[in-house]
Design a protein around this motif. Sequence first.
Motif, PDB file in Angstrom:
ATOM      1  N   GLU A 120       1.565  -4.640  -8.159  1.00  0.00           N
ATOM      2  CA  GLU A 120       1.797  -3.259  -7.679  1.00  0.00           C
ATOM      3  C   GLU A 120       0.970  -2.970  -6.435  1.00  0.00           C
ATOM      4  OE1 GLU A 120       4.690  -2.090 -10.496  1.00  0.00           O
ATOM      5  OE2 GLU A 120       4.010  -1.240  -8.594  1.00  0.00           O
ATOM      6  N   GLN A 121      -0.262  -3.462  -6.416  1.00  0.00           N
ATOM      7  CA  GLN A 121      -1.116  -3.257  -5.248  1.00  0.00           C
ATOM      8  C   GLN A 121      -0.545  -3.959  -4.017  1.00  0.00           C
ATOM      9  OE1 GLN A 121      -4.923  -4.704  -6.509  1.00  0.00           O
ATOM     10  NE2 GLN A 121      -5.308  -3.001  -7.922  1.00  0.00           N
ATOM     11  N   GLN A 122      -0.128  -5.221  -4.206  1.00  0.00           N
ATOM     12  CA  GLN A 122       0.421  -5.983  -3.084  1.00  0.00           C
ATOM     13  C   GLN A 122       1.744  -5.384  -2.607  1.00  0.00           C
ATOM     14  OE1 GLN A 122       0.630  -9.947  -4.751  1.00  0.00           O
ATOM     15  NE2 GLN A 122      -1.473 -10.443  -4.170  1.00  0.00           N
ATOM     16  N   LYS A 123       2.568  -4.934  -3.551  1.00  0.00           N
ATOM     17  CA  LYS A 123       3.856  -4.329  -3.197  1.00  0.00           C
ATOM     18  C   LYS A 123       3.650  -3.054  -2.390  1.00  0.00           C
ATOM     19  CE  LYS A 123       8.034  -2.352  -5.264  1.00  0.00           C
ATOM     20  NZ  LYS A 123       8.674  -1.914  -6.528  1.00  0.00           N
ATOM     21  N   LYS A 124       2.710  -2.220  -2.859  1.00  0.00           N
ATOM     22  CA  LYS A 124       2.432  -0.960  -2.161  1.00  0.00           C
ATOM     23  C   LYS A 124       1.943  -1.225  -0.745  1.00  0.00           C
ATOM     24  CE  LYS A 124      -0.278   3.300  -2.523  1.00  0.00           C
ATOM     25  NZ  LYS A 124      -1.302   4.026  -3.299  1.00  0.00           N
ATOM     26  N   ALA A 125       1.041  -2.199  -0.594  1.00  0.00           N
ATOM     27  CA  ALA A 125       0.508  -2.538   0.726  1.00  0.00           C
ATOM     28  C   ALA A 125       1.613  -3.042   1.654  1.00  0.00           C
ATOM     29  CB  ALA A 125      -0.594  -3.583   0.594  1.00  0.00           C
ATOM     30  N   ALA A 126       2.525  -3.872   1.119  1.00  0.00           N
ATOM     31  CA  ALA A 126       3.623  -4.400   1.928  1.00  0.00           C
ATOM     32  C   ALA A 126       4.581  -3.297   2.349  1.00  0.00           C
ATOM     33  CB  ALA A 126       4.360  -5.476   1.141  1.00  0.00           C
ATOM     34  N   GLU A 127       4.884  -2.388   1.420  1.00  0.00           N
ATOM     35  CA  GLU A 127       5.799  -1.286   1.736  1.00  0.00           C
ATOM     36  C   GLU A 127       5.197  -0.355   2.786  1.00  0.00           C
ATOM     37  OE1 GLU A 127       8.151  -0.973  -2.544  1.00  0.00           O
ATOM     38  OE2 GLU A 127       6.427   0.329  -2.156  1.00  0.00           O
ATOM     39  N   GLU A 128       3.890  -0.069   2.669  1.00  0.00           N
ATOM     40  CA  GLU A 128       3.233   0.793   3.655  1.00  0.00           C
ATOM     41  C   GLU A 128       3.207   0.128   5.027  1.00  0.00           C
ATOM     42  OE1 GLU A 128       0.133   3.087   0.606  1.00  0.00           O
ATOM     43  OE2 GLU A 128      -0.585   1.519   1.969  1.00  0.00           O
ATOM     44  N   LYS A 129       2.930  -1.196   5.066  1.00  0.00           N
ATOM     45  CA  LYS A 129       2.907  -1.924   6.331  1.00  0.00           C
ATOM     46  C   LYS A 129       4.301  -1.958   6.956  1.00  0.00           C
ATOM     47  CE  LYS A 129       1.225  -4.851   9.433  1.00  0.00           C
ATOM     48  NZ  LYS A 129       0.310  -4.414  10.504  1.00  0.00           N
ATOM     49  N   THR A 130       5.321  -2.153   6.122  1.00  0.00           N
ATOM     50  CA  THR A 130       6.694  -2.187   6.614  1.00  0.00           C
ATOM     51  C   THR A 130       7.092  -0.830   7.200  1.00  0.00           C
ATOM     52  OG1 THR A 130       7.328  -3.870   4.997  1.00  0.00           O
ATOM     53  CG2 THR A 130       9.106  -2.582   5.959  1.00  0.00           C
ATOM     54  N   ALA A 131       6.749   0.258   6.486  1.00  0.00           N
ATOM     55  CA  ALA A 131       7.071   1.609   6.974  1.00  0.00           C
ATOM     56  C   ALA A 131       6.388   1.880   8.309  1.00  0.00           C
ATOM     57  CB  ALA A 131       6.644   2.638   5.934  1.00  0.00           C
ATOM     58  N   ASP A 132       5.149   1.436   8.440  1.00  0.00           N
ATOM     59  CA  ASP A 132       4.410   1.612   9.691  1.00  0.00           C
ATOM     60  C   ASP A 132       5.079   0.854  10.838  1.00  0.00           C
ATOM     61  OD1 ASP A 132       2.036   2.423  11.279  1.00  0.00           O
ATOM     62  OD2 ASP A 132       1.587   0.269  11.226  1.00  0.00           O
ATOM     63  N   LEU A 133       5.505  -0.387  10.557  1.00  0.00           N
ATOM     64  CA  LEU A 133       6.152  -1.189  11.595  1.00  0.00           C
ATOM     65  C   LEU A 133       7.510  -0.601  11.987  1.00  0.00           C
ATOM     66  CD1 LEU A 133       5.263  -4.771  10.298  1.00  0.00           C
ATOM     67  CD2 LEU A 133       4.401  -3.681  12.372  1.00  0.00           C
ATOM     68  N   LEU A 134       8.250  -0.079  11.000  1.00  0.00           N
ATOM     69  CA  LEU A 134       9.539   0.550  11.311  1.00  0.00           C
ATOM     70  C   LEU A 134       9.345   1.785  12.192  1.00  0.00           C
ATOM     71  CD1 LEU A 134      11.352   0.222   7.854  1.00  0.00           C
ATOM     72  CD2 LEU A 134      11.930  -0.977   9.980  1.00  0.00           C
ATOM     73  N   ALA A 135       8.282   2.542  11.917  1.00  0.00           N
ATOM     74  CA  ALA A 135       7.980   3.715  12.742  1.00  0.00           C
ATOM     75  C   ALA A 135       7.641   3.283  14.179  1.00  0.00           C
ATOM     76  CB  ALA A 135       6.827   4.496  12.128  1.00  0.00           C
ATOM     77  N   LYS A 136       6.865   2.187  14.292  1.00  0.00           N
ATOM     78  CA  LYS A 136       6.526   1.670  15.622  1.00  0.00           C
ATOM     79  C   LYS A 136       7.778   1.174  16.350  1.00  0.00           C
ATOM     80  CE  LYS A 136       1.712   0.321  14.769  1.00  0.00           C
ATOM     81  NZ  LYS A 136       0.752  -0.794  14.734  1.00  0.00           N
ATOM     82  N   HIS A 137       8.703   0.593  15.572  1.00  0.00           N
ATOM     83  CA  HIS A 137       9.963   0.123  16.160  1.00  0.00           C
ATOM     84  C   HIS A 137      10.752   1.299  16.740  1.00  0.00           C
ATOM     85  CE1 HIS A 137      13.761  -2.066  16.595  1.00  0.00           C
ATOM     86  NE2 HIS A 137      14.339  -1.062  15.926  1.00  0.00           N
ATOM     87  N   ASP A 138      10.829   2.394  15.953  1.00  0.00           N
ATOM     88  CA  ASP A 138      11.559   3.578  16.425  1.00  0.00           C
ATOM     89  C   ASP A 138      10.885   4.197  17.643  1.00  0.00           C
ATOM     90  OD1 ASP A 138      12.355   4.605  13.012  1.00  0.00           O
ATOM     91  OD2 ASP A 138      13.408   3.251  14.404  1.00  0.00           O
ATOM     92  N   ALA A 139       9.545   4.064  17.722  1.00  0.00           N
ATOM     93  CA  ALA A 139       8.806   4.636  18.861  1.00  0.00           C
ATOM     94  C   ALA A 139       8.811   3.709  20.068  1.00  0.00           C
ATOM     95  CB  ALA A 139       7.367   4.931  18.430  1.00  0.00           C
ATOM     96  N   GLY A 140       9.331   2.477  19.903  1.00  0.00           N
ATOM     97  CA  GLY A 140       9.393   1.549  21.033  1.00  0.00           C
ATOM     98  C   GLY A 140       8.156   0.706  21.208  1.00  0.00           C
ATOM     99  N   ALA A 141       7.197   0.795  20.262  1.00  0.00           N
ATOM    100  CA  ALA A 141       5.962   0.007  20.393  1.00  0.00           C
ATOM    101  C   ALA A 141       6.187  -1.455  20.031  1.00  0.00           C
ATOM    102  CB  ALA A 141       4.867   0.605  19.527  1.00  0.00           C
ATOM    103  N   ILE A 142       7.098  -1.699  19.108  1.00  0.00           N
ATOM    104  CA  ILE A 142       7.449  -3.070  18.735  1.00  0.00           C
ATOM    105  C   ILE A 142       8.972  -3.189  18.721  1.00  0.00           C
ATOM    106  CG2 ILE A 142       5.384  -3.387  17.307  1.00  0.00           C
ATOM    107  CD1 ILE A 142       7.238  -3.118  14.842  1.00  0.00           C
TER     108      ILE A 142
END
Length: 574
Positions: free
Chosen positions: A345-367
């Motif tokens: 559960e800890q690893q899953k939560k960390a992966a989901e939070e990291k993925t959400a952060d990267l998707l937000a950066k993608h939408d903002a044009g950072a990645i």
Amino acid sequence: MKTNENNTTTAIAAQSTKSTVLLSIDKIRPNPNNPRRSYDENALAELAASIATHGLIQPIRVRAAEQDGYIIVCGERRYRAVQLLGQTEIEAIVDTAPADERAIFDLALSENIQREEMPPLDEAEAYKAAMQTLRGDAAAVAARFGKSEQYIYYRMKLDELIPDIKKLLRENSITLGLAMELARYGKDLQKTICKDRLKNEEGWRKYSVKEFKRMVDAHYTNDLARYRFDQTACAACKYNANTYDMFATGSGRCTNRECLEAKNREFIERKSGELIAQNPKFILCKDRYGYDDHDKAVEHMTENGVECKAFEYGQVQEMPAIPAEPCPADYAADADYTAAMQIYEQQKKAAEEKTADLLAKHDAGAIRIFVKTSRDDARLVYVNQAAKGRESTGELIARLEEKKIRNTELAHEKTVEAVRQIVRDEEIAPTPFTQLEDNILYYIMLGSLRREHLAAVGFPKAYYLTSEQKIAVVNALTDEQRDLITRDFLVKSLTSDIGFDKTGKQLLMEFAALHHKEKYEITKAQFDEEYTKRNDRLDERIAVAEAQEKAKTKAAKKEGKTGKNSKKMTKKAA
């Protein structure tokens, strides 16, 4: 007692099977059904030299032939060695009991296996014949000759080798290990490998089994466990190497490269399409250099209009992967499963939070997120966006520092890979065992330490030991801890089924008798009693069968006498 062959037949017949006589060599013939088919000339010469020096220690065993002379029951190697010496007579034990072909075969096979080194191919044919005699019961053959069922099976597999490979094995041009590995493959693949790789000594003949298997995997077969496509149809496919191996585990290995590559490409293309469909901004990417089988899938997709961008090595970074959920069946105790679920559960939560952060950066044009293929899958990756004219000096330096860190990691990874090859292939000089080697040994054995013993090495709240914790334990070991770690390692090894032969099972019994004497004796007595009763019932059935046979024979004799008396009466009346 020794007598000369010229004694009367009556005298010979009166001897027990333990009697030793001197027989003329030219009146003895080899048994045509002898399980041993070939004889090593050098070994025969050594045996002949031994006989010349010390005499024939063990007489051969023969039985009277239907016509003149004798047939060897066992001891043909000794018979041939005496022939090499030019001797005209040989000591022999003559079986006077009626010939029982099955018993004779069993005796010859037992002698060849237990007393003399039998060529593997002869052994394979012999076990195959024994299986037919015992109606295909591998357990009975194994029990009869003191081997494991797996040993019997793998020896018999040698009989499935094509003639050219059998010839190489008989000539010792390939090792038994290589032959056994080849026997796992179908005859078509055997022919191909023999033609391409075994025709001369510059080929694969001298490879170790591990290296040979790796090369066959690389050039001819592939482990299906490495692939992710639906393998339902592969389970019973004739090109799956598991179909030739009764004791095989896992998914098997595919020997039809064309079919395997087609299914793999189809899976990669379908998975890539599903990922691209998640977001209209996602596009395909690949490495600028290098070419792998999965690049064929990329080529096919680009030919069909899918956009693809090429990147330099190391430019693409992995999106976080969602961990696999633990399965309750994989854990012996509920507490272990609960702990594993907490970590999950800890690893899953960390992966989901990291993925959400990267998707937000993608939408903002950072990645920029891309879809990248691998040998057996497709996954999301990302590339940091550094628009021309907008990258600050600080951002440039940070990006270059990241590359430096990655280059350091790559240097270490490549070094480890090369050093592993050196350690595997190079001989080690005979020197005293060092403290470093002792530490390495205990580091490895700590992987077998039971959870209930973690407190004894200083980690009472841990569910398992991390690499750092293992090193800490190894660097401060007490004698009690050494005994505990070694014993847990022994327990794990002794209770594993992998490579566990008859001797290993006996050592397990002795270990249990040493440490769990009462439970061991109760368990042993329980099964001894159960199977003794079973044998008693079998003895009763055998006795009944023998009595019925005697009654049948007696009735037949009585009927024969009655018939003769009737004929005499008829003649007198006439």
